[in-house]
Design an enzyme around this catalytic site. Structure first.
Site, mmCIF file in Angstrom:
data_model
loop_
_atom_site.group_PDB
_atom_site.id
_atom_site.type_symbol
_atom_site.label_atom_id
_atom_site.label_comp_id
_atom_site.label_asym_id
_atom_site.label_seq_id
_atom_site.Cartn_x
_atom_site.Cartn_y
_atom_site.Cartn_z
ATOM 1 N N GLU A 214 4.377 -43.106 36.479
ATOM 2 C CA GLU A 214 3.874 -44.604 36.541
ATOM 3 C C GLU A 214 2.677 -44.720 35.682
ATOM 4 O O GLU A 214 2.280 -45.638 34.980
ATOM 5 C CB GLU A 214 3.605 -45.198 38.033
ATOM 6 C CG GLU A 214 2.573 -44.448 38.598
ATOM 7 C CD GLU A 214 3.172 -43.242 39.586
ATOM 8 O OE1 GLU A 214 2.435 -42.843 40.642
ATOM 9 O OE2 GLU A 214 4.146 -42.707 39.462
ATOM 10 N N ARG B 9 1.050 -30.873 46.103
ATOM 11 C CA ARG B 9 0.780 -30.713 47.717
ATOM 12 C C ARG B 9 2.260 -30.581 48.188
ATOM 13 O O ARG B 9 2.317 -30.105 49.529
ATOM 14 C CB ARG B 9 0.403 -32.200 47.927
ATOM 15 C CG ARG B 9 -0.982 -32.265 47.525
ATOM 16 C CD ARG B 9 -1.505 -33.798 47.980
ATOM 17 N NE ARG B 9 -0.990 -34.488 46.915
ATOM 18 C CZ ARG B 9 -1.345 -35.003 45.505
ATOM 19 N NH1 ARG B 9 -2.344 -33.955 45.333
ATOM 20 N NH2 ARG B 9 -0.748 -35.675 44.779
#
Length: 181
Positions: A105, A68
């Protein structure tokens, strides 16, 4: 331009209104913030592009992080009249490449840029991405561009997940978020 770390009111409002949250994506326990509706909305894309372009003024190259971030970098670079660089996920570019491994993460990944054909030495670069969580992707991009000789002057994201600690991971790099959640 607002100080680093502060949002732009018009962009903040449209991001708040159009962001979609998806539970348990891409893995259980992650609440994914989908900015696709923001970018697909003409007013949303314009507000985000305007705010990011004000922040990135003075850059010679705008680097967008896969995927993105490509949308953001292209729009902002066109607005500023400068070049855009796609920082790709590993394995997407032909060799030779410069690469940087980092922790997400929810796993590990690699970022790459071309080792030939683009001279970044001494060029002022601003990094753009959609979301800042733990900061691993942004920090890896910063390291990668520095290894290529770029002068990374700042970074900006559309959405910062403040509780994830990403800002500390990229310090002391100047960072702006259009929306903090």
């Amino acid at each position: 331009m607002r100080p680093a770390g502060r949002s732009d009111d018009a962009a903040d409002e449209v991001i708040a209104a159009l962001t979609r949250e998806v539970a348990d994506f891409p893995v259980p326990g992650i609440a994914f913030k989908d900015l696709t509706p923001v970018f697909a909305d003409a007013a949303g894309l314009a507000a985000v592009t305007d705010a990011l372009a004000r922040f990135a003024a003075g850059a010679e190259v705008v680097a967008g992080i896969d995927a993105r971030g490509f949308l953001l970098a292209g729009a902002v670079a066109a607005r500023l009249g400068v070049g855009a660089l796609a920082v790709r996920k590993g394995g997407k570019l032909p060799p030779p490449v410069l690469s940087e491994s980092y922790q997400l993460e929810y796993g590990q990944a690699v970022l790459e840029i071309p080792a030939d054909g683009i001279d970044l030495a001494g060029r002022r670069v601003v990094i753009l991405d959609d979301v800042l969580a733990t900061g691993g992707t942004l920090a890896a991009t910063h390291r990668l561009l520095q290894r290529a000789g770029a002068e990374v002057v700042a970074a900006a994201v559309v959405l910062e997940l403040a509780d994830m600690g990403g800002r500390a991971a990229v310090a002391p790099l100047r960072l702006m978020s259009l929306r903090l959640v």
